[in-house]
Scaffold this active site. Structure first.
Site, PDB file in Angstrom:
ATOM      1  N   THR A 173       0.880  -1.155   0.000  1.00 25.92           N
ATOM      2  CA  THR A 173       0.000   0.000   0.000  1.00 25.92           C
ATOM      3  C   THR A 173       0.926   1.214   0.000  1.00 25.92           C
ATOM      4  OG1 THR A 173      -1.557  -1.267   1.357  1.00 25.92           O
ATOM      5  CG2 THR A 173      -1.866   1.090   1.337  1.00 25.92           C
ATOM      6  N   VAL A 202     -13.114  -4.775   0.771  1.00 23.99           N
ATOM      7  CA  VAL A 202     -12.561  -3.523   1.253  1.00 23.99           C
ATOM      8  C   VAL A 202     -11.606  -3.843   2.390  1.00 23.99           C
ATOM      9  CG1 VAL A 202     -13.046  -1.287   2.320  1.00 23.99           C
ATOM     10  CG2 VAL A 202     -14.609  -2.219   0.593  1.00 23.99           C
ATOM     11  N   GLY A 203     -10.403  -3.325   2.307  1.00 21.86           N
ATOM     12  CA  GLY A 203      -9.410  -3.570   3.343  1.00 21.86           C
ATOM     13  C   GLY A 203      -9.329  -2.428   4.333  1.00 21.86           C
TER      14      GLY A 203
END
Length: 306
Positions: A173, A202-203
């Protein structure tokens, strides 16, 4: 008042050696972009947005133009931005076709009464505001970065197999945290998510306190790694709570990563800035690319400093 300071990360995980130089250089460019704003007396919020935009535009990283694909072969991205003075925040999740999700997250914060928008509705806002758009072909990670394409499960759905495949791919990320000359803190994060993830997943990156958190009374922290475990310990807010209790940024991120590992067997990394303007970098993965500067020095690396 502490000096302005900015720190960025390009993701935690196992980064192949041939990508080390590009990851470190990308973080260096991002921190320079953000620092140009702080150096001119600008806001921390503008600095973290500028830094993350550079990382989103760099296909070295799993965000924006380097995003990984879902199990369906599409690109779905998450982003969050937050400022620590009034605790305003904006986030988007599972968005497609948006070239810079961090711009859309800030638009949610400043142009709507909401905090989080998802999917096609968030994309409609991006189009309404005439933000830069792109298709999957432009946003998807280059094949030479991913190596062999992961096989997609066929036939009956095996969620354990999907998870195993997702964890074997890039989980990196991008993110940034900053303090400006007025002592204001901000944090931002953006990601393409897990490789081969289930569409709609969704993280942590879109969730306040999980992917990032900023509070002028404690600090700012930005996370990266296996999102499902980062969410379970609310890791960015946990790190800020540790700073509020008196730990330095370095002590706080070390303690939060230890908690992540001991409580949920998670893996990932954290960067942080405390209210004294000190930085922290920690991870329990083999690598995490990062860079930081306070205008006097600029340091960058692929592992947390000893």
């Amino acid at each position: 008042m502490p000096r302005p300071i900015l720190i960025v990360h390009g993701g935690a995980g196992t980064i192949p050696e041939e990508r080390h130089a590009a990851a470190v250089e990308g973080c260096r460019r991002a921190v320079q972009a953000g620092w140009s704003i702080l150096e001119a007396g600008g806001f921390a919020l503008d600095a973290v947005e500028a830094a993350v935009r550079v990382l989103e535009d760099d296909p070295t990283f799993n965000a924006g133009r380097g995003s990984v694909r879902t199990r369906a072969g599409t690109v779905e991205m998450d982003a969050l931005i937050m400022e620590g003075t009034t605790l305003r925040a904006g986030a988007v999740a599972a968005v497609r076709r948006v070239r810079n999700p961090i711009l859309l997250a800030r638009a949610v914060m400043e142009r709507t009464p909401h905090v989080l928008l998802v999917g096609p509705a968030a994309e409609a806002l991006a189009e309404l505001l005439e933000l830069p758009m792109a298709d999957d072909a432009e946003l998807a990670a280059p094949r030479d970065r991913l190596g062999e394409e992961l096989p997609r499960p066929e036939g009956s759905v095996n969620l354990r197999e999907i998870l195993a495949q997702a964890l074997s791919g890039p989980m990196d990320t991008v993110g940034a945290a900053a303090m400006d000359a007025a002592g204001r803190l901000a944090a931002a994060v953006s990601t393409g998510g897990m490789s081969n993830k289930w569409p709609g997943r969704v993280g942590d990156s879109a969730l306040i306190g999980c992917g990032a958190y900023a509070d002028d009374r404690s600090g700012a922290a930005v996370a990266t790694g296996w999102g499902e475990t980062l969410m379970r310990v609310v890791i960015a807010k946990t790190a800020c709570d540790f700073m509020a209790l008196g730990l330095s940024a370095s002590g706080a991120v070390t303690a939060a990563i230890r908690l992540l590992e001991e409580r949920v067997n998670g893996r990932g990394g954290l960067i942080a800035i405390d209210r004294e303007g000190r930085i922290g970098i920690a991870h329990n993965t083999p690598h995490m690319s990062w860079a930081w500067t306070d205008g006097r020095v600029l340091e960058a690396g692929i592992r947390a400093p000893e």
